[in-house]
Design a protein around this motif. Structure first.
Motif, PDB file in Angstrom:
ATOM      1  N   ILE A 107       0.851  -1.191   0.000  1.00 28.65           N
ATOM      2  CA  ILE A 107       0.000   0.000   0.000  1.00 28.65           C
ATOM      3  C   ILE A 107       0.885   1.238   0.000  1.00 28.65           C
ATOM      4  CG2 ILE A 107      -1.681   1.346   1.307  1.00 28.65           C
ATOM      5  CD1 ILE A 107      -2.675  -1.279   2.527  1.00 28.65           C
ATOM      6  N   VAL A 108       0.634   2.124  -0.944  1.00 29.41           N
ATOM      7  CA  VAL A 108       1.238   3.458  -0.903  1.00 29.41           C
ATOM      8  C   VAL A 108       0.122   4.441  -0.570  1.00 29.41           C
ATOM      9  CG1 VAL A 108       2.400   5.289  -2.169  1.00 29.41           C
ATOM     10  CG2 VAL A 108       3.093   2.916  -2.511  1.00 29.41           C
ATOM     11  N   ALA A 109       0.235   5.060   0.588  1.00 25.26           N
ATOM     12  CA  ALA A 109      -0.742   6.069   1.021  1.00 25.26           C
ATOM     13  C   ALA A 109      -0.159   7.434   0.702  1.00 25.26           C
ATOM     14  CB  ALA A 109      -1.007   5.933   2.518  1.00 25.26           C
ATOM     15  N   THR A 110      -0.865   8.208  -0.115  1.00 24.93           N
ATOM     16  CA  THR A 110      -0.319   9.490  -0.534  1.00 24.93           C
ATOM     17  C   THR A 110      -1.425  10.423  -1.025  1.00 24.93           C
ATOM     18  OG1 THR A 110       1.312  10.565  -1.988  1.00 24.93           O
ATOM     19  CG2 THR A 110       0.102   8.691  -2.899  1.00 24.93           C
ATOM     20  N   GLU A 111      -1.184  11.709  -0.886  1.00 22.36           N
ATOM     21  CA  GLU A 111      -2.007  12.699  -1.570  1.00 22.36           C
ATOM     22  C   GLU A 111      -1.146  13.457  -2.574  1.00 22.36           C
ATOM     23  OE1 GLU A 111      -3.127  16.178   1.048  1.00 22.36           O
ATOM     24  OE2 GLU A 111      -2.674  14.725   2.626  1.00 22.36           O
ATOM     25  N   SER A 112      -0.002  12.828  -2.937  1.00 21.30           N
ATOM     26  CA  SER A 112       0.916  13.393  -3.922  1.00 21.30           C
ATOM     27  C   SER A 112       1.128  12.398  -5.058  1.00 21.30           C
ATOM     28  CB  SER A 112       2.266  13.722  -3.272  1.00 21.30           C
ATOM     29  OG  SER A 112       2.107  14.450  -2.086  1.00 21.30           O
ATOM     30  N   GLY A 113       0.070  11.689  -5.422  1.00 20.51           N
ATOM     31  CA  GLY A 113       0.166  10.643  -6.426  1.00 20.51           C
ATOM     32  C   GLY A 113       0.652  11.158  -7.774  1.00 20.51           C
ATOM     33  N   VAL A 114       1.247  10.271  -8.563  1.00 19.23           N
ATOM     34  CA  VAL A 114       1.842  10.676  -9.839  1.00 19.23           C
ATOM     35  C   VAL A 114       0.942  10.353 -11.026  1.00 19.23           C
ATOM     36  CG1 VAL A 114       4.147  10.381  -8.886  1.00 19.23           C
ATOM     37  CG2 VAL A 114       3.095   8.494 -10.151  1.00 19.23           C
ATOM     38  N   ASP A 115      -0.173   9.673 -10.791  1.00 16.54           N
ATOM     39  CA  ASP A 115      -1.058   9.287 -11.884  1.00 16.54           C
ATOM     40  C   ASP A 115      -2.490   9.213 -11.356  1.00 16.54           C
ATOM     41  OD1 ASP A 115      -0.777   7.815 -14.815  1.00 16.54           O
ATOM     42  OD2 ASP A 115      -2.487   7.070 -13.692  1.00 16.54           O
ATOM     43  N   LEU A 128       1.236 -10.320  -5.303  1.00 18.67           N
ATOM     44  CA  LEU A 128       0.761  -9.486  -4.201  1.00 18.67           C
ATOM     45  C   LEU A 128      -0.294  -8.522  -4.721  1.00 18.67           C
ATOM     46  CD1 LEU A 128       2.187  -6.550  -4.868  1.00 18.67           C
ATOM     47  CD2 LEU A 128       4.113  -7.505  -3.636  1.00 18.67           C
ATOM     48  N   ARG A 129      -1.013  -7.901  -3.781  1.00 15.04           N
ATOM     49  CA  ARG A 129      -1.942  -6.833  -4.110  1.00 15.04           C
ATOM     50  C   ARG A 129      -1.204  -5.510  -3.952  1.00 15.04           C
ATOM     51  NH1 ARG A 129      -6.530  -9.370  -0.168  1.00 15.04           N
ATOM     52  NH2 ARG A 129      -7.368 -10.954  -1.596  1.00 15.04           N
ATOM     53  N   ALA A 130      -1.287  -4.653  -4.964  1.00 15.50           N
ATOM     54  CA  ALA A 130      -0.595  -3.362  -4.926  1.00 15.50           C
ATOM     55  C   ALA A 130      -1.604  -2.259  -5.182  1.00 15.50           C
ATOM     56  CB  ALA A 130       0.512  -3.323  -5.971  1.00 15.50           C
ATOM     57  N   ILE A 131      -1.803  -1.388  -4.199  1.00 13.17           N
ATOM     58  CA  ILE A 131      -2.819  -0.345  -4.318  1.00 13.17           C
ATOM     59  C   ILE A 131      -2.306   0.979  -3.774  1.00 13.17           C
ATOM     60  CG2 ILE A 131      -4.768  -1.944  -4.189  1.00 13.17           C
ATOM     61  CD1 ILE A 131      -5.110  -1.129  -1.252  1.00 13.17           C
ATOM     62  N   GLU A 132      -2.998   2.039  -4.146  1.00  9.27           N
ATOM     63  CA  GLU A 132      -2.741   3.377  -3.618  1.00  9.27           C
ATOM     64  C   GLU A 132      -3.980   3.843  -2.859  1.00  9.27           C
ATOM     65  OE1 GLU A 132      -2.177   7.824  -5.524  1.00  9.27           O
ATOM     66  OE2 GLU A 132      -1.072   6.156  -6.453  1.00  9.27           O
ATOM     67  N   LEU A 133      -3.759   4.450  -1.696  1.00  7.96           N
ATOM     68  CA  LEU A 133      -4.861   4.942  -0.868  1.00  7.96           C
ATOM     69  C   LEU A 133      -4.795   6.452  -0.741  1.00  7.96           C
ATOM     70  CD1 LEU A 133      -5.062   2.486   2.179  1.00  7.96           C
ATOM     71  CD2 LEU A 133      -6.559   2.589   0.190  1.00  7.96           C
ATOM     72  N   LYS A 134      -5.970   7.077  -0.711  1.00  7.35           N
ATOM     73  CA  LYS A 134      -6.021   8.532  -0.538  1.00  7.35           C
ATOM     74  C   LYS A 134      -7.152   8.924   0.404  1.00  7.35           C
ATOM     75  CE  LYS A 134      -7.978  11.172  -3.599  1.00  7.35           C
ATOM     76  NZ  LYS A 134      -8.250  11.893  -4.862  1.00  7.35           N
ATOM     77  N   GLU A 135      -6.817   9.646   1.435  1.00  3.48           N
ATOM     78  CA  GLU A 135      -7.753  10.445   2.224  1.00  3.48           C
ATOM     79  C   GLU A 135      -6.917  11.425   3.023  1.00  3.48           C
ATOM     80  OE1 GLU A 135     -10.197  12.454   2.814  1.00  3.48           O
ATOM     81  OE2 GLU A 135      -9.457  12.333   4.871  1.00  3.48           O
ATOM     82  N   THR A 174      -2.836   5.842   8.059  1.00  9.43           N
ATOM     83  CA  THR A 174      -3.530   5.042   9.064  1.00  9.43           C
ATOM     84  C   THR A 174      -4.530   4.097   8.416  1.00  9.43           C
ATOM     85  OG1 THR A 174      -3.226   6.720  10.760  1.00  9.43           O
ATOM     86  CG2 THR A 174      -5.029   5.154  11.094  1.00  9.43           C
ATOM     87  N   ALA A 175      -5.216   4.557   7.369  1.00  7.64           N
ATOM     88  CA  ALA A 175      -6.100   3.661   6.622  1.00  7.64           C
ATOM     89  C   ALA A 175      -5.300   2.474   6.091  1.00  7.64           C
ATOM     90  CB  ALA A 175      -6.762   4.416   5.471  1.00  7.64           C
ATOM     91  N   SER A 200      -4.762  10.091  14.526  1.00 11.58           N
ATOM     92  CA  SER A 200      -4.566  10.313  13.099  1.00 11.58           C
ATOM     93  C   SER A 200      -5.685  11.201  12.574  1.00 11.58           C
ATOM     94  CB  SER A 200      -4.567   8.969  12.362  1.00 11.58           C
ATOM     95  OG  SER A 200      -4.360   9.143  10.977  1.00 11.58           O
ATOM     96  N   TYR A 201      -5.313  12.185  11.747  1.00 12.22           N
ATOM     97  CA  TYR A 201      -6.302  13.102  11.191  1.00 12.22           C
ATOM     98  C   TYR A 201      -5.986  13.374   9.727  1.00 12.22           C
ATOM     99  CZ  TYR A 201      -8.912  17.361  10.173  1.00 12.22           C
ATOM    100  OH  TYR A 201      -9.742  18.286   9.583  1.00 12.22           O
ATOM    101  N   GLY A 202      -7.027  13.366   8.904  1.00 13.59           N
ATOM    102  CA  GLY A 202      -6.887  13.747   7.509  1.00 13.59           C
ATOM    103  C   GLY A 202      -7.991  14.715   7.145  1.00 13.59           C
ATOM    104  N   SER A 203      -7.616  15.859   6.635  1.00  8.48           N
ATOM    105  CA  SER A 203      -8.596  16.885   6.300  1.00  8.48           C
ATOM    106  C   SER A 203      -9.642  16.355   5.345  1.00  8.48           C
ATOM    107  CB  SER A 203      -7.888  18.094   5.672  1.00  8.48           C
ATOM    108  OG  SER A 203      -7.092  18.748   6.626  1.00  8.48           O
ATOM    109  N   GLY A 204     -10.807  16.955   5.469  1.00 12.37           N
ATOM    110  CA  GLY A 204     -11.888  16.568   4.558  1.00 12.37           C
ATOM    111  C   GLY A 204     -13.168  16.026   5.130  1.00 12.37           C
ATOM    112  N   ALA A 205     -13.230  15.257   6.255  1.00 11.48           N
ATOM    113  CA  ALA A 205     -12.171  14.921   7.194  1.00 11.48           C
ATOM    114  C   ALA A 205     -12.441  13.532   7.773  1.00 11.48           C
ATOM    115  CB  ALA A 205     -12.114  15.936   8.339  1.00 11.48           C
ATOM    116  N   VAL A 206     -11.364  12.792   8.044  1.00 10.36           N
ATOM    117  CA  VAL A 206     -11.448  11.501   8.718  1.00 10.36           C
ATOM    118  C   VAL A 206     -10.416  11.487   9.834  1.00 10.36           C
ATOM    119  CG1 VAL A 206     -11.286   8.987   8.501  1.00 10.36           C
ATOM    120  CG2 VAL A 206     -12.148  10.343   6.577  1.00 10.36           C
TER     121      VAL A 206
END
Length: 386
Positions: free
Chosen positions: A75-83, A102-109, A115-116, A305-311
């Motif tokens: 898992i790559v967790a980012t809000e700076s994704g490249v695609d 393996l499973r390879a995913i990107e998460l965003k919040e 933390t997700a 853990s806090y992420g704007s928007g918000a969770v």
């Protein structure tokens, strides 16, 4: 069966801006930055260092050959994704030479993504205890030159290897969390810089913290007297400090003083790296363990853990026997000490560089020769990494 963080490390670019220099350039009292928001320096990435590169460089520090074959979830967790479509995790999988199975995913919040990813990884390992999950929280915080958020920029990544019978921190299965749709911080698809309502975001951050703290007490998830430290998401250290201070009067003085003392150890790295969004909470965990040698196996840590928007989520972890042997304080301090201090002119020139977006070719040079990975070129709308 205990499940949690077996290994962890972080990477940050090899150059930084001193905030006293920034204050002088912006004709501001330096104490507004040093004391008002509690920051001293911020990492500045070069054009060859995107979220993929930062993540891969952090992960290389902790992975053995056996780990690479045992990872079943990346898992790559980012809000700076490249695609907008392809997960950053797929680039990282190739760079790290991980198993194809393996499973390879990107998460965003926003900043909650790390933390997700950690909680999803914990659930995966619970169902597949012979496998491991790799969570990479990687981000570049950008707000624009001479904006109100400029001083809270930063860049870096934290790597968390999650397994059964972890050697650092066992994550508790129960936690409290809350989500709501608010416009305190966002970045439209067409913008390179984030947009924020700073004071409002701080209010939401603190309100959700109090809500979750109250809910955790109502559910008797833990007793305050049992918590040895309280870690917070740190867009800047003063934000987390306000969360801890909000407990004054709610806790016995000995408990409050213990949490406050250890909070100061948790902000040491964040104060010189800056805001790394999804990785900020976990950078504070590394900072706490590197700087406070009084912690012992069996100590319980609370994490906000806090992420704007918000969770937001409030959960706990317990340090396991021998956790100190998995820490790398000297390598962290060496990495930070060897960074190059940029002038304001160098920082502004670096900030304004951009990758081509018209399909033409652009060759890049490696800015950090000590790091194993970098973006080498962009061509035909594709990124190529070494």
């Amino acid at each position: 069966m205990n499940i949690g963080i077996d290994k962890m490390d972080f990477y940050t670019p090899a150059q930084y801006l001193d905030l006293v220099d920034l204050a002088q350039a912006r004709k501001t009292d330096p104490n507004k930055y040093l004391i008002g928001i509690g920051q001293r320096q911020m990492a500045i990435p070069s054009l060859d260092q995107d979220a993929v590169v930062l993540a891969a460089n952090a992960a290389e520090k902790i992975l053995s050959t056996a780990d690479r074959q045992q990872i079943g979830l990346l898992i790559v967790a980012t809000e700076s994704g490249v695609d907008q479509s392809k997960a950053a995790a797929l680039f990282v999988q190739q760079l790290l030479q991980l198993s194809p199975y393996l499973r390879a995913i990107e998460l965003k919040e926003a900043c909650y993504g790390g933390t997700a990813g950690l909680q999803l990884a914990r659930d995966f390992v619970a169902q597949h205890p012979q496998q491991k999950a790799l969570v990479l929280a990687s981000d570049i915080a950008r707000y624009g030159l001479q904006t109100s958020g400029e001083v809270t920029q930063g860049a870096g990544a934290v790597a968390l290897l999650v397994s059964a019978n972890p050697r650092i921190l066992a994550i508790a299965p129960d936690s409290v969390y809350q989500s709501q749709n608010v416009n305190d911080f966002w970045r439209p698809n067409y913008s390179q810089e984030a947009m924020a309502r700073g004071k409002f975001s701080e209010e939401v951050y603190l309100k959700m913290f109090q809500n979750l703290w109250t809910q955790a007490q109502a559910q008797k998830l833990w007793q305050p007297a049992d918590l040895q430290a309280l870690l917070c998401h740190l867009p800047f250290s003063k934000m987390g400090l306000k969360a801890v201070r909000s407990l004054q009067g709610q806790l016995a003085s000995v408990d409050y003083e213990r949490l406050m003392r250890r909070f100061q150890a948790s902000v040491q790295y964040g104060q010189v790296v800056g805001n790394i969004y999804t990785g900020s909470l976990y950078l504070s965990l590394i900072s706490l363990l590197d700087h406070d040698t009084s912690l012992q196996a069996g100590d319980q840590l609370a994490c906000y853990s806090y992420g704007s928007g918000a969770v937001a989520e409030l959960f706990t972890g317990t340090l396991v026997a021998g956790f100190q042997e998995q820490l790398h304080p000297h390598s962290h301090q060496k990495m930070l000490a060897q960074r190059q201090r940029l002038t304001i002119a160098e920082y502004e020139a670096e900030f304004q560089q951009q990758l081509v977006t018209d399909g033409s070719a652009q060759e890049l040079t490696q800015s950090d020769p000590t790091a194993p990975h970098y973006l080498t070129k962009v061509e035909a709308h594709q990124r190529f990494y070494v």
